[in-house]
Scaffold this active site. Structure first.
Site, PDB file in Angstrom:
ATOM      1  N   GLU A   6      39.189  37.652  46.951  1.00 30.78           N
ATOM      2  CA  GLU A   6      39.479  36.452  47.743  1.00 30.78           C
ATOM      3  C   GLU A   6      40.767  35.803  47.271  1.00 30.78           C
ATOM      4  O   GLU A   6      41.221  36.015  46.155  1.00 30.78           O
ATOM      5  CB  GLU A   6      38.318  35.449  47.689  1.00 30.78           C
ATOM      6  CG  GLU A   6      37.698  35.211  46.321  1.00 30.78           C
ATOM      7  CD  GLU A   6      38.634  34.605  45.296  1.00 30.78           C
ATOM      8  OE1 GLU A   6      39.423  33.714  45.671  1.00 30.78           O
ATOM      9  OE2 GLU A   6      38.598  35.018  44.125  1.00 30.78           O
ATOM     10  N   GLY A  16      40.261  36.127  40.210  1.00 29.53           N
ATOM     11  CA  GLY A  16      39.833  36.436  41.569  1.00 29.53           C
ATOM     12  C   GLY A  16      40.630  37.597  42.130  1.00 29.53           C
ATOM     13  O   GLY A  16      41.014  38.515  41.407  1.00 29.53           O
ATOM     14  N   GLU A  17      40.861  37.579  43.425  1.00 31.49           N
ATOM     15  CA  GLU A  17      41.624  38.603  44.165  1.00 31.49           C
ATOM     16  C   GLU A  17      40.874  39.926  44.315  1.00 31.49           C
ATOM     17  O   GLU A  17      41.235  40.761  45.121  1.00 31.49           O
ATOM     18  CB  GLU A  17      42.984  38.893  43.499  1.00 31.49           C
ATOM     19  CG  GLU A  17      43.919  37.715  43.404  1.00 31.49           C
ATOM     20  CD  GLU A  17      45.255  38.091  42.765  1.00 31.49           C
ATOM     21  OE1 GLU A  17      45.467  39.281  42.457  1.00 31.49           O
ATOM     22  OE2 GLU A  17      46.089  37.189  42.568  1.00 31.49           O
ATOM     23  N   GLY A  18      39.836  40.144  43.489  1.00 29.15           N
ATOM     24  CA  GLY A  18      39.164  41.438  43.429  1.00 29.15           C
ATOM     25  C   GLY A  18      39.504  42.192  42.164  1.00 29.15           C
ATOM     26  O   GLY A  18      39.141  43.362  42.016  1.00 29.15           O
TER      27      GLY A  18
END
EC number: 2.4.2.21
Length: 354
Positions: free
Chosen positions: A176, A318-320
Site C-alpha cells: 500500500e 509498507g509498500e509490500g
C-alpha cells in the site's frame, strides 16, 4: 453493489484441513529429524492446505501495491503532506522505490493500483487505474467512504486477485501507499479487535509526541463521530477505512475464492486483512503474515489473531516490502517440501526407538 459482495463472500470456502495430516506425514518422512526445519515446515504445511495440492506449485508471484489518499490527513496526523502519495506512486512506476528492488529480487511481478489517489495519472506501464474516488473523506468529521464506494473498492481488489489467479500466479502479496493511512488502520484495529486507541496508535512516518497525542485524539473523535456505523464489519470499514485498505480486503477475499495464498505486508495491509477476516472468517487459512511491523500495536494485533509473522526485522515502510522478503522464505519452504528426499525413498535409516 451489495449483492455482488454477498456473492463474493458466499464463494469463499474453508480449505480441506485433512490435507494437513498427509502433509505432516510427508514432512516427518523427509531426511531430517522431525520438526528440525522449524517454521519452514509450518509454512509448507499451511501452503499445502491453502492450495489444496499435496504436491504444491510455487513458481509465479505477484504483488499489488494499492494507493489512496485520506481526508484525515487534513488533521495533521502525518509527518508528510498528502502530495507525497502521488509522488511515491511515480517513484514506484519509475522503479525507484524499495518495493521495486525487493520485488525484483523476490522474482515477483509488481503492479501499482490507483484506487483513491487525489491525482490524475496518465497511462503508464505497471499502473492499474481503478480509482473509486479522489481520496477518502475526513473520518473525524464523517464516514471516510460510502457503503457503495467501499464495496466498489472491495470488488476492485477481488477482481485483481481473480485476474492474477487466472493468469497463473501461485502466490500473491499486498502492499500500500497512502499518506496518513496508519490513522485509519489504527482506528479499524481499535474497533474490530477491541484494542485501546492509545495502545494501537503509533508514530507512522515518525511523528513527535505532541502529534502522536493529537493523532490519538483524532482517532477517538472519528470513532465517536461514526459510532452509529460501527455495528457491522462493512460499516466499520466504510466509516474508518480507506480505498486502498478496502481494496486489500477485497484482494484477500478474491484470492481466497481462487485458493491462492496471500502474503500480507505490514500494519496497514494487516488492517485490510482483518477487515476481510471479519467479512469472511474462512479467509484466515489463505493468509501468511509476512513480518512483525515496527509500528506500535502490530504485535498486539498478531497476538489477537493468534498468528506468528514470518519475519521480525523492525520494518515500518509498507509498500509490500515485508511481503516481498517473506515470499522468498515461503518459496524456500515449499522447495524443501517438494525437493528433499524421504527416508523411505533415500534408503536412509530413521530414528531408532529407545
Amino acid at each position: 453493489m451489495r449483492q455482488k459482495l454477498e456473492e463474493l463472500l458466499t464463494a469463499i470456502q474453508s480449505p480441506d484441513r485433512s490435507l494437513a495430516i498427509v502433509a505432516q506425514a510427508h514432512l516427518d518422512d523427509l531426511t531430517k529429524p522431525k520438526g528440525s526445519l522449524g517454521c519452514l515446515e509450518e509454512i509448507a504445511l499451511s501452503y499445502v492446505v491453502a492450495t489444496g495440492r499435496i504436491k504444491p506449485v510455487l513458481e509465479r508471484k505477484k504483488i499489488c501495491c494499492f494507493a489512496g489518499d485520506h481526508g484525515v490527513a487534513a488533521e495533521g496526523v502525518s509527518a508528510f503532506p498528502p502530495e507525497v502519495t502521488p509522488q511515491m506512486v511515480y517513484n514506484m512506476l519509475n522503479g525507484g522505490a524499495a518495493i521495486n528492488v525487493l520485488a525484483r529480487h523476490a522474482g515477483a511481478e509488481l503492479s501499482v493500483v490507483d484506487v483513491g489517489v487525489n491525482h490524475d495519472f496518465p497511462d503508464l506501464p505497471g499502473l492499474l487505474r481503478r480509482k473509486v474516488r479522489y481520496g477518502s473523506r475526513n473520518m473525524s468529521l464523517e464516514p471516510a467512504m460510502s457503503e457503495n464506494e467501499t464495496i466498489h473498492a472491495l470488488m476492485v481488489g477481488a477482481e485483481l486477485a481473480r485476474d492474477a489467479a487466472l493468469a497463473g500466479f501461485h502466490l500473491l502479496g499486498t502492499g500500500e501507499m497512502g499518506i496518513a493511512n496508519t490513522t485509519p488502520a489504527a482506528a479499524l484495529f481499535a474497533v474490530l479487535l477491541d484494542i485501546p486507541v492509545e495502545t494501537i496508535t503509533g508514530r507512522g512516518t515518525g511523528i513527535d509526541d505532541a502529534r502522536l497525542n493529537h493523532k490519538i485524539a483524532v482517532i477517538r473523535k472519528a470513532i465517536k463521530v461514526n459510532e452509529a456505523s460501527l455495528s457491522t464489519p462493512l460499516g466499520t470499514l466504510a466509516a474508518l477505512g480507506g480505498y486502498e485498505i478496502a481494496a486489500i480486503a477485497g484482494f484477500v477475499l478474491g484470492a481466497s475464492v481462487c485458493r491462492v495464498p496471500v502474503v500480507i505486508d505490514g500494519f496497514i495491509s494487516t488492517a485490510g486483512a482483518v477487515a476481510a477476516m471479519f467479512l469472511s472468517p474462512a479467509v484466515a487459512d489463505y493468509l501468511f503474515f509476512s513480518h512483525l511491523s515496527g509500528e506500535q500495536g502490530h504485535r498486539i494485533v498478531m497476538e489477537k489473531l493468534a498468528r506468528k509473522p514470518i519475519l521480525d526485522l523492525d520494518l515500518r515502510l509498507g509498500e509490500g516490502t515485508g511481503g516481498a522478503l517473506a515470499m522468498r522464505i515461503i518459496e524456500a519452504s515449499v522447495n524443501v517440501y517438494n525437493e528433499m528426499q524421504t527416508f523411505s525413498s533415500a534408503g536412509v535409516s530413521g530414528k531408532t526407538e529407545e
